[in-house]
Design an enzyme around this catalytic site. Structure first.
Site, mmCIF file in Angstrom:
data_model
loop_
_atom_site.group_PDB
_atom_site.id
_atom_site.type_symbol
_atom_site.label_atom_id
_atom_site.label_comp_id
_atom_site.label_asym_id
_atom_site.label_seq_id
_atom_site.Cartn_x
_atom_site.Cartn_y
_atom_site.Cartn_z
ATOM 1 N N HIS A 272 0.854 -1.190 0.000
ATOM 2 C CA HIS A 272 0.000 0.000 0.000
ATOM 3 C C HIS A 272 0.889 1.238 0.000
ATOM 4 O O HIS A 272 2.116 1.126 0.098
ATOM 5 C CB HIS A 272 -0.962 -0.001 1.192
ATOM 6 C CG HIS A 272 -0.304 0.103 2.524
ATOM 7 N ND1 HIS A 272 0.444 -0.919 3.081
ATOM 8 C CD2 HIS A 272 -0.280 1.112 3.448
ATOM 9 C CE1 HIS A 272 0.896 -0.535 4.271
ATOM 10 N NE2 HIS A 272 0.484 0.682 4.511
ATOM 11 N N ASP B 134 5.723 4.551 5.184
ATOM 12 C CA ASP B 134 6.585 3.594 5.866
ATOM 13 C C ASP B 134 6.650 2.245 5.149
ATOM 14 O O ASP B 134 7.341 1.330 5.614
ATOM 15 C CB ASP B 134 6.176 3.411 7.329
ATOM 16 C CG ASP B 134 4.747 2.949 7.526
ATOM 17 O OD1 ASP B 134 3.908 3.163 6.630
ATOM 18 O OD2 ASP B 134 4.448 2.386 8.599
ATOM 19 N N HIS B 135 5.976 2.133 4.009
ATOM 20 C CA HIS B 135 6.044 0.919 3.190
ATOM 21 C C HIS B 135 6.540 1.181 1.770
ATOM 22 O O HIS B 135 6.814 0.229 1.048
ATOM 23 C CB HIS B 135 4.673 0.253 3.103
ATOM 24 C CG HIS B 135 4.215 -0.325 4.395
ATOM 25 N ND1 HIS B 135 4.217 -1.680 4.656
ATOM 26 C CD2 HIS B 135 3.754 0.274 5.523
ATOM 27 C CE1 HIS B 135 3.769 -1.899 5.874
ATOM 28 N NE2 HIS B 135 3.480 -0.729 6.422
#
Length: 243
Positions: free
Chosen positions: A61, A65-66
């Protein structure tokens, strides 16, 4: 090569010293896949392989932080010393190309397509990456978000991405040899899991590997809480560890 998971980082919502945000390498059948690209994971990845030796990137997603280390990855692939033979396959949520392009724009959108061959994910999406199969499932995170099952034809790794409790998560984990599952918070939430939530979803899986623990939950607390629900093997992901 047997199926292997390497934890690049699991911190949230920002990287800590020696602990990048969410990111993992999966290897098997001579393929290498980068799952999630949180801040700090590009540097950690290079302890194990070169960016140009990665066969595909899969993004759960679009929270920073990803995904944030895709930005310096574009610079590495287009404007530095790397010489990729062709754009790197990138599997990500709808809108990922535009998000990256606008963030890196100067006088116009950045040439993302020169760095990445973008494939937009959807529920039920399948991809073959040099003998690894990636099967994507939509999960509940308040906006488009996905989990994935990765298999080499023998072993199965399931990864939750970020999600709240949902039937799709349980189906994702069912039959997996290793279930890599977020346990972000100490309290119930519609968009994140508690350790107990992760443990309930893991009933049909083999080993449970908790990841993405929030700052108000220690590894010891997460393991103890998950163990009240799930009696199988439970560990907490740590940067640099191989499974």
């Amino acid at each position: 090569m047997s199926l292997e998971l390497i934890v690049l980082g699991s911190a949230t919502p920002y990287p800590r010293p020696g602990e990048p945000c969410s990111g993992y390498l999966v290897r098997g059948n001579d393929a290498t896949v980068w799952l999630d690209a949180g801040p700090g994971t590009l540097a950690a990845l290079q302890d194990h392989t070169a960016l140009t030796d990665v066969d595909a990137i899969w993004i759960s997603h679009l929270h920073a932080d990803h995904v944030a280390d895709l930005l310096p990855a574009v610079y590495a692939l287009l404007f530095a010393d790397l010489r990729p033979a062709k754009p790197l396959p990138l599997y990500g949520p709808p809108g990922i190309r535009e998000r990256l392009g606008h963030f890196l724009s100067n006088t116009g959108p950045a040439p993302i397509e020169q760095a990445f061959h973008v494939h937009e994910l959807h529920n039920g999406h399948f991809a073959e990456v040099h003998g690894l199969t990636l099967a994507t499932t939509a999960v509940e995170h308040g906006f488009p978000a996905f989990g994935v099952r990765v298999t080499d034809g023998d072993r199965v790794l399931a990864y939750s991405g970020d999600t709240g409790p949902c039937a799709a998560l349980t189906e994702l984990a069912n039959g997996a040899d290793l279930f890599l599952c977020e346990a972000d918070g100490p309290d119930p939430s519609p968009v994140h899991l508690t350790p107990e939530d992760a443990a309930r979803a893991a009933h049909g899986a083999g080993r449970l590997l908790l990841t993405h623990l929030g700052p108000f939950l220690t590894p010891e607390q997460a393991t103890e809480r998950a163990a009240t629900v799930h009696k199988g093997s439970i560990e907490v992901a740590a940067a640099g560890v191989r499974y």
